[in-house]
Write a protein that holds these residues in place. Structure first.
Motif, PDB file in Angstrom:
ATOM      1  N   VAL A  21      -3.612  -9.751  -4.514  1.00 22.28           N
ATOM      2  CA  VAL A  21      -4.727  -9.746  -3.571  1.00 22.28           C
ATOM      3  C   VAL A  21      -4.991 -11.192  -3.184  1.00 22.28           C
ATOM      4  CG1 VAL A  21      -7.114  -9.085  -3.171  1.00 22.28           C
ATOM      5  CG2 VAL A  21      -5.668  -7.683  -4.650  1.00 22.28           C
ATOM      6  N   THR A  22      -4.534 -11.552  -1.999  1.00 21.92           N
ATOM      7  CA  THR A  22      -4.584 -12.935  -1.548  1.00 21.92           C
ATOM      8  C   THR A  22      -5.617 -13.092  -0.438  1.00 21.92           C
ATOM      9  OG1 THR A  22      -3.198 -14.772  -0.754  1.00 21.92           O
ATOM     10  CG2 THR A  22      -2.710 -12.589   0.115  1.00 21.92           C
ATOM     11  N   PRO A  54       6.409  -5.811  -0.360  1.00 23.06           N
ATOM     12  CA  PRO A  54       5.467  -6.338   0.635  1.00 23.06           C
ATOM     13  C   PRO A  54       4.178  -5.528   0.721  1.00 23.06           C
ATOM     14  CG  PRO A  54       7.690  -6.270   1.536  1.00 23.06           C
ATOM     15  CD  PRO A  54       7.726  -5.544   0.228  1.00 23.06           C
ATOM     16  N   LYS A  55       4.258  -4.229   0.412  1.00 25.07           N
ATOM     17  CA  LYS A  55       3.063  -3.391   0.472  1.00 25.07           C
ATOM     18  C   LYS A  55       2.058  -3.763  -0.620  1.00 25.07           C
ATOM     19  CE  LYS A  55       5.477   0.632   2.378  1.00 25.07           C
ATOM     20  NZ  LYS A  55       5.871   2.055   2.128  1.00 25.07           N
ATOM     21  N   LEU A  56       2.537  -4.472  -1.649  1.00 22.58           N
ATOM     22  CA  LEU A  56       1.661  -4.862  -2.748  1.00 22.58           C
ATOM     23  C   LEU A  56       1.086  -6.266  -2.574  1.00 22.58           C
ATOM     24  CD1 LEU A  56       3.559  -3.442  -5.852  1.00 22.58           C
ATOM     25  CD2 LEU A  56       1.502  -2.540  -4.759  1.00 22.58           C
ATOM     26  N   LEU A  65      -7.930   0.324  -0.307  1.00 14.52           N
ATOM     27  CA  LEU A  65      -6.729  -0.104  -1.011  1.00 14.52           C
ATOM     28  C   LEU A  65      -6.452   0.797  -2.211  1.00 14.52           C
ATOM     29  CD1 LEU A  65      -4.475  -2.177  -1.630  1.00 14.52           C
ATOM     30  CD2 LEU A  65      -6.206  -3.547  -2.807  1.00 14.52           C
ATOM     31  N   LEU A  66      -7.482   1.080  -2.996  1.00 11.98           N
ATOM     32  CA  LEU A  66      -7.304   1.918  -4.179  1.00 11.98           C
ATOM     33  C   LEU A  66      -7.054   3.375  -3.805  1.00 11.98           C
ATOM     34  CD1 LEU A  66      -9.992   0.374  -6.561  1.00 11.98           C
ATOM     35  CD2 LEU A  66      -7.550  -0.134  -6.418  1.00 11.98           C
ATOM     36  N   ASP A  67      -7.550   3.785  -2.629  1.00 15.39           N
ATOM     37  CA  ASP A  67      -7.309   5.153  -2.162  1.00 15.39           C
ATOM     38  C   ASP A  67      -5.824   5.412  -1.913  1.00 15.39           C
ATOM     39  OD1 ASP A  67      -9.890   6.033  -2.303  1.00 15.39           O
ATOM     40  OD2 ASP A  67     -10.376   5.580  -0.211  1.00 15.39           O
ATOM     41  N   LEU A  68      -5.070   4.341  -1.631  1.00 15.06           N
ATOM     42  CA  LEU A  68      -3.639   4.502  -1.370  1.00 15.06           C
ATOM     43  C   LEU A  68      -2.874   4.898  -2.630  1.00 15.06           C
ATOM     44  CD1 LEU A  68      -3.025   1.389   0.949  1.00 15.06           C
ATOM     45  CD2 LEU A  68      -3.250   3.787   1.632  1.00 15.06           C
ATOM     46  N   ARG A  69      -3.510   4.693  -3.782  1.00 17.00           N
ATOM     47  CA  ARG A  69      -2.926   5.087  -5.067  1.00 17.00           C
ATOM     48  C   ARG A  69      -1.505   4.550  -5.236  1.00 17.00           C
ATOM     49  NH1 ARG A  69      -6.058   8.681  -7.595  1.00 17.00           N
ATOM     50  NH2 ARG A  69      -4.405   9.359  -9.002  1.00 17.00           N
ATOM     51  N   MET A  70      -1.338   3.269  -4.881  1.00 16.51           N
ATOM     52  CA  MET A  70      -0.032   2.640  -5.073  1.00 16.51           C
ATOM     53  C   MET A  70       0.236   2.463  -6.567  1.00 16.51           C
ATOM     54  SD  MET A  70      -0.027  -0.278  -2.074  1.00 16.51           S
ATOM     55  CE  MET A  70      -1.601  -0.961  -2.549  1.00 16.51           C
TER      56      MET A  70
END
Length: 345
Positions: A189-190, A218-220, A238-243
């Motif tokens: 998280v930049t 790149p998605k992270l 971001l957290l909803d994407l459940r990566m």
């Protein structure tokens, strides 16, 4: 007359540029009647181009010193800046100076207005943590011969006094720590890449991953607002994407705490489910839970050296710029552990 007084942009400079008399220029800038619209616009345009700032403290200008320093930072609500401002104010008071503190909220326009306000108040110098979205504010400082020191951020192509920490090393240490624990899927998280500390921390993190042979999805790599205001909705999305990630490297401690809060509200435990590393080590000055693994840099030294450098610049005037790079190191606390399962799995 001091060098700063000599260099300050005056009405005569606008007159030389436009061909209008000083009287006409004065009336135009004060929006008085009797000046044609085209003339007024031409004068205002020329004044802006050469960095003219009206002075509201003529008495201070005549004396050559107001014994006042402006401190302009991106986010006065961030505990990091609160710490640094407090130290700067204390150091300035020891030297007989007062401080004016202004925040920009990472907005280039607000930064320029803060600089204009500082110049208008005839401060003796400026301590500035720049937004780096524009150099307009710095250009104004230079056009008016105002001494300044950049704190915490620097421009690669600009020669200016600055005091910064080794952000690239800090990013490297954070990445190395997480990789050594066994994390491979790491959410980074930049902040805005124009901010030197953001780009340098990411560069160091990438180097640590490359040395371990770990690819970066790149998605992270996600960008948030460095000021931390208004990030709540973005973090939730971001957290909803459940990566699938097992660790997070956050641009700052402030953002790391926001992430921890959001994760805990979803039943995700730190560090059992997700490890988190921050940056700044605010807890070296303020005791906040939970004990955060983070990258430390000497905040007191940044502040005291910035004040020292600025006051020396005020005394010596023109000279080669001084750029100080301070060391960083990792502080391991309780928010990192070996991975157990991917977040959201």
């Amino acid at each position: 007359m001091s060098e700063r007084e000599k260099r300050r942009v005056k009405l005569t400079d606008i007159a030389a540029r436009t061909g209008f008399t000083v009287g006409t220029i004065s009336k135009a800038l004060q929006n008085k009647e009797g000046i044609a619209h085209e003339t007024r616009e031409s004068i205002i345009k020329a004044a802006k181009e050469i960095g003219y700032i009206a002075n509201s403290q003529a008495g201070g200008l005549r004396s050559g010193s107001s014994k006042t320093i402006a401190i302009i930072v991106s986010d006065i609500a961030n505990p990091l800046f609160a710490i640094e401002i407090k130290i700067c104010v204390d150091e300035l008071e020891k030297q007989g100076y007062r401080a004016i503190v202004m925040g920009t909220e990472e907005c280039a326009e607000r930064e320029e207005q803060a600089v204009i306000s500082a110049l208008n108040k005839n401060v003796d110098g400026v301590l500035l943590c720049p937004t780096q979205k524009s150099t307009d504010g710095i250009d104004l400082l230079r056009q008016n011969g105002m001494p300044f020191v950049l704190m915490g951020r620097r421009f690669a192509d600009m020669e200016a006094d600055c005091v910064v920490c080794d952000d690239e090393k800090g990013g490297y240490l954070a990445g190395q720590h997480l990789a050594q624990l066994g994390h491979e899927r790491i959410l980074v998280v930049t902040a805005d890449p124009r901010i030197s500390s953001s780009s340098e921390r990411l560069r160091g993190f990438r180097r640590a991953m490359e040395e371990r042979g770990i690819g970066i999805d790149p998605k992270l790599v996600v960008q948030l607002d460095a000021s931390a205001h208004g990030n709540e909705g973005v973090i939730e999305e971001l957290l909803d994407l459940r990566m699938n990630f097992t660790a997070i490297f956050a641009f700052s401690d402030y953002i790391a705490w926001e992430l921890i809060y959001a994760l805990n509200s979803r039943g995700v435990r730190v560090p059992e489910d997700v490890s988190i590393v921050g940056f700044d080590d605010v807890q070296s000055h303020m005791r906040f839970p939970p004990p955060l693994t983070t990258v430390h840099f000497p905040k007191r030294t940044v502040s005291t050296k910035s004040v020292e450098l600025l006051l020396e610049r005020i005394r010596r005037g023109e000279d080669a710029p001084t750029q100080l790079l301070l060391d960083t190191y990792l502080v391991v606390r309780s928010t990192t552990a070996a991975p157990r399962k991917p977040a959201g799995s």
